[in-house]
Scaffold this motif. Structure first.
Motif, mmCIF file in Angstrom:
data_model
loop_
_atom_site.group_PDB
_atom_site.id
_atom_site.type_symbol
_atom_site.label_atom_id
_atom_site.label_comp_id
_atom_site.label_asym_id
_atom_site.label_seq_id
_atom_site.Cartn_x
_atom_site.Cartn_y
_atom_site.Cartn_z
ATOM 1 N N ILE A 1 0.840 -1.199 0.000
ATOM 2 C CA ILE A 1 0.000 0.000 0.000
ATOM 3 C C ILE A 1 0.875 1.249 0.000
ATOM 4 C CG2 ILE A 1 -1.662 1.324 1.359
ATOM 5 C CD1 ILE A 1 -2.813 -1.323 2.338
ATOM 6 N N GLU A 2 1.955 1.216 0.774
ATOM 7 C CA GLU A 2 2.878 2.356 0.791
ATOM 8 C C GLU A 2 3.538 2.544 -0.565
ATOM 9 O OE1 GLU A 2 6.582 4.084 3.501
ATOM 10 O OE2 GLU A 2 5.848 2.024 3.787
ATOM 11 N N THR A 3 3.858 1.441 -1.247
ATOM 12 C CA THR A 3 4.434 1.535 -2.588
ATOM 13 C C THR A 3 3.459 2.205 -3.558
ATOM 14 O OG1 THR A 3 5.755 -0.464 -2.230
ATOM 15 C CG2 THR A 3 5.389 0.205 -4.513
ATOM 16 N N LEU A 4 2.190 1.815 -3.492
ATOM 17 C CA LEU A 4 1.185 2.437 -4.352
ATOM 18 C C LEU A 4 1.010 3.916 -4.010
ATOM 19 C CD1 LEU A 4 -1.624 -0.289 -4.548
ATOM 20 C CD2 LEU A 4 0.153 0.232 -6.230
ATOM 21 N N ASP A 5 1.082 4.253 -2.734
ATOM 22 C CA ASP A 5 0.955 5.654 -2.328
ATOM 23 C C ASP A 5 2.097 6.494 -2.901
ATOM 24 O OD1 ASP A 5 -0.475 7.623 -0.519
ATOM 25 O OD2 ASP A 5 1.564 7.766 0.259
ATOM 26 N N ASN A 6 3.312 5.949 -2.884
ATOM 27 C CA ASN A 6 4.454 6.675 -3.461
ATOM 28 C C ASN A 6 4.289 6.840 -4.969
ATOM 29 O OD1 ASN A 6 5.671 6.828 -0.937
ATOM 30 N ND2 ASN A 6 6.829 4.944 -1.217
ATOM 31 N N ARG A 7 3.771 5.828 -5.625
ATOM 32 C CA ARG A 7 3.541 5.933 -7.073
ATOM 33 C C ARG A 7 2.505 7.003 -7.373
ATOM 34 N NH1 ARG A 7 2.106 0.260 -9.487
ATOM 35 N NH2 ARG A 7 1.912 1.552 -11.341
ATOM 36 N N MET A 8 1.479 7.092 -6.546
ATOM 37 C CA MET A 8 0.457 8.112 -6.774
ATOM 38 C C MET A 8 1.017 9.513 -6.554
ATOM 39 S SD MET A 8 -2.215 6.917 -7.993
ATOM 40 C CE MET A 8 -2.950 8.542 -7.949
ATOM 41 N N GLU A 9 1.914 9.683 -5.602
ATOM 42 C CA GLU A 9 2.542 10.993 -5.404
ATOM 43 C C GLU A 9 3.368 11.382 -6.622
ATOM 44 O OE1 GLU A 9 4.799 10.988 -1.839
ATOM 45 O OE2 GLU A 9 3.050 10.845 -0.511
ATOM 46 N N ASP A 10 4.098 10.413 -7.193
ATOM 47 C CA ASP A 10 4.878 10.700 -8.400
ATOM 48 C C ASP A 10 3.966 11.061 -9.572
ATOM 49 O OD1 ASP A 10 7.144 10.129 -6.944
ATOM 50 O OD2 ASP A 10 7.294 8.048 -7.652
ATOM 51 N N LEU A 11 2.856 10.345 -9.702
ATOM 52 C CA LEU A 11 1.933 10.628 -10.798
ATOM 53 C C LEU A 11 1.288 11.999 -10.636
ATOM 54 C CD1 LEU A 11 0.167 7.147 -11.214
ATOM 55 C CD2 LEU A 11 1.787 8.223 -12.785
ATOM 56 N N ALA A 12 0.960 12.347 -9.401
ATOM 57 C CA ALA A 12 0.372 13.669 -9.167
ATOM 58 C C ALA A 12 1.370 14.768 -9.510
ATOM 59 C CB ALA A 12 -0.087 13.794 -7.712
ATOM 60 N N GLY A 13 2.652 14.544 -9.200
ATOM 61 C CA GLY A 13 3.669 15.520 -9.564
ATOM 62 C C GLY A 13 3.805 15.654 -11.065
ATOM 63 N N ASP A 14 3.780 14.532 -11.775
ATOM 64 C CA ASP A 14 3.861 14.581 -13.245
ATOM 65 C C ASP A 14 2.641 15.271 -13.833
ATOM 66 O OD1 ASP A 14 6.229 13.220 -13.071
ATOM 67 O OD2 ASP A 14 5.341 11.245 -13.475
ATOM 68 N N LEU A 15 1.487 15.090 -13.202
ATOM 69 C CA LEU A 15 0.250 15.633 -13.750
ATOM 70 C C LEU A 15 0.282 17.153 -13.803
ATOM 71 C CD1 LEU A 15 -2.635 15.025 -14.734
ATOM 72 C CD2 LEU A 15 -3.366 15.121 -12.340
ATOM 73 N N PHE A 16 0.870 17.789 -12.792
ATOM 74 C CA PHE A 16 0.854 19.247 -12.725
ATOM 75 C C PHE A 16 2.189 19.879 -13.130
ATOM 76 C CE2 PHE A 16 -2.514 18.006 -9.765
ATOM 77 C CZ PHE A 16 -3.539 18.809 -10.221
ATOM 78 N N ALA A 17 3.271 19.106 -13.099
ATOM 79 C CA ALA A 17 4.575 19.674 -13.442
ATOM 80 C C ALA A 17 4.762 19.771 -14.948
ATOM 81 C CB ALA A 17 5.700 18.849 -12.822
ATOM 82 N N GLN A 18 4.186 18.819 -15.703
ATOM 83 C CA GLN A 18 4.372 18.809 -17.153
ATOM 84 C C GLN A 18 3.279 19.628 -17.825
ATOM 85 O OE1 GLN A 18 4.462 14.748 -18.409
ATOM 86 N NE2 GLN A 18 6.179 14.190 -17.105
ATOM 87 N N PHE B 1 0.439 8.014 -19.184
ATOM 88 C CA PHE B 1 -0.058 8.448 -17.877
ATOM 89 C C PHE B 1 -1.409 7.808 -17.580
ATOM 90 C CE2 PHE B 1 -2.544 11.242 -15.191
ATOM 91 C CZ PHE B 1 -1.667 11.514 -14.154
ATOM 92 N N ALA B 2 -2.310 7.852 -18.535
ATOM 93 C CA ALA B 2 -3.623 7.245 -18.335
ATOM 94 C C ALA B 2 -3.489 5.738 -18.128
ATOM 95 C CB ALA B 2 -4.525 7.540 -19.530
ATOM 96 N N ARG B 3 -2.551 5.111 -18.835
ATOM 97 C CA ARG B 3 -2.351 3.671 -18.668
ATOM 98 C C ARG B 3 -1.842 3.354 -17.262
ATOM 99 N NH1 ARG B 3 -3.975 -1.287 -20.213
ATOM 100 N NH2 ARG B 3 -2.427 -2.817 -19.543
ATOM 101 N N THR B 4 -0.931 4.162 -16.752
ATOM 102 C CA THR B 4 -0.411 3.949 -15.404
ATOM 103 C C THR B 4 -1.507 4.117 -14.361
ATOM 104 O OG1 THR B 4 1.752 4.774 -16.129
ATOM 105 C CG2 THR B 4 1.353 4.644 -13.761
ATOM 106 N N ILE B 5 -2.336 5.135 -14.527
ATOM 107 C CA ILE B 5 -3.456 5.344 -13.610
ATOM 108 C C ILE B 5 -4.393 4.139 -13.637
ATOM 109 C CG2 ILE B 5 -5.566 6.669 -13.275
ATOM 110 C CD1 ILE B 5 -3.282 8.115 -12.144
ATOM 111 N N PHE B 6 -4.632 3.608 -14.823
ATOM 112 C CA PHE B 6 -5.514 2.442 -14.952
ATOM 113 C C PHE B 6 -4.911 1.226 -14.245
ATOM 114 C CE2 PHE B 6 -7.062 -1.333 -17.206
ATOM 115 C CZ PHE B 6 -8.435 -1.126 -17.151
#
Length: 368
Positions: free
Chosen positions: A202-219, A226-231
């Motif tokens: 669960i902690e691993t998934l939480d870290n992945r979601m933080e990275d994805l959220a950073g990519d979502l607003f930084a780029q 990105f959509a595939r990773t979220i899926f």
């Protein structure tokens, strides 16, 4: 006559039998060697067996015949580990332990959810352990573990050996005083290890979601990856929720069971129940976070599309003004190559260059 052994003697001497008396007359032919009473051979699925008394390890390896004898001795605590047993092997052991036929169905039934089943003779627990070291972002590796909980014994049934039981044994033997509380200490240590592995993933998934959220607003833009990773994360969370949320019922049922009502065990099970609640709440919050990230991605794409449409409309309006004026007045002024075949090639080249330049500019800005 065969000598009847006590449980301790049966464990120490194994299948030793009393030797027949020597013949009285040397001339008399020696009688045939008597056949030892039948004993079941150890099944191939028997991976480990340990015996404790008063928290101290007595034996780290015993056979199935000694197990059947010792498991009814209230002065000892027995753990038996079976890996990939056949239905016949498990049914044979269940009969020798006086367990009902439903015990085999609970342990080997396909597609069982995490659960706690109560029987007159035992408790049956089924859980799923997460394998963090074997899981990937695209696939969550799990291992099913079933257990028969008897007052003086714990029998674990695993469909494969991917789960590390050595770490669980280390947990048990770290606290010999807790082992004095009986099989409740063993099932607590097993479930505690399972919940810890679930927490890790669960902690691993939480870290992945933080990275994805950073990519979502930084780029400035996100692609289909990105959509595939979220899926993929959403799919893992769905699977994880199926094995984490029912753990509340499992641990709560053990807490309410009279056999686990020992004052020694109660604070340990309360702590385990708190961990299970936190794991369930964490998965729920992650599911909401994944849904929010997916919806935010769609909203950002819509906003970006609207921005592109506004810019294209602005360019079209600017170009439309000179086009309308020249078209209205029908201007046909001389230009380089006027009334000359070269003019056709110059105008055609100018059209190609301008159109190509606009295409490259729009492509660079991802408007096309």
């Amino acid at each position: 006559m065969d000598q009847e052994l006590t449980p301790g003697e049966a464990l120490d001497s194994g299948s030793a039998q009393v030797s027949p008396a020597a013949p009285a007359n040397a001339d008399t032919p020696a009688p045939a060697t008597p056949v030892a009473p039948f004993q079941d051979p150890d099944p191939s699925c028997l991976r480990a067996a340990r015996v404790w008394r008063d928290g101290r390890l007595l034996h780290d390896r015993v056979g199935v015949n000694e197990i059947v004898t010792l498991i009814h001795d209230p002065s000892v605590l027995v753990w038996v580990d079976l890996v990939a047993p056949t239905e016949a092997e498990l049914a044979s052991l269940a009969r020798r332990l006086s367990l009902p036929a439903t015990a085999v169905e609970d342990a080997l039934g396909p597609k069982e959810r995490p659960k706690l089943a109560r029987h007159d003779t035992h408790l049956c627990v089924t859980v799923y352990a997460v394998m963090p070291e074997r899981s990937t972002p695209e696939h969550l590796e799990m291992s099913r573990i079933s257990a028969w909980v008897i007052p003086s014994a714990l029998i674990t049934i695993r469909l494969n050996d991917s789960f590390d039981m050595d770490a669980v044994v280390h947990r048990w033997e770290e606290d010999p005083d807790l082992l004095k509380a009986g099989s409740g200490a063993l099932i607590h240590g097993l479930l505690d290890a399972v919940v810890d592995d679930q927490f890790e993933w669960i902690e691993t998934l939480d870290n992945r979601m933080e990275d994805l959220a950073g990519d979502l607003f930084a780029q400035r833009q996100v692609n289909a990856m990105f959509a595939r990773t979220i899926f993929d994360v959403r799919g893992e969370l769905v699977t994880l929720r199926r094995i984490v949320l029912p753990m509340r019922e499992v641990v709560a049922g053990l807490v309410r069971d009279p056999a686990m009502a020992s004052p020694t065990l109660r604070p340990w099970f309360d702590d385990l129940y708190d961990h299970v609640l936190r794991a369930g709440e964490w998965t729920e919050s992650l599911r909401d976070l994944v849904s929010s990230a997916f919806e935010t991605n769609l909203a950002l794409n819509d906003e970006r599309l609207n921005t592109i449409m506004k810019k294209l409309a602005g360019w079209a309006a600017i170009i439309a003004v000179p086009t309308a004026i020249t078209g209205w007045f029908g201007q046909n002024v001389p230009y380089p190559g006027f009334n000359d075949p070269l003019g056709v090639w110059l105008s055609a080249g100018l059209i190609v260059v301008c159109a190509g330049t606009l295409y490259l500019v729009f492509k660079a800005r991802d408007w096309l």
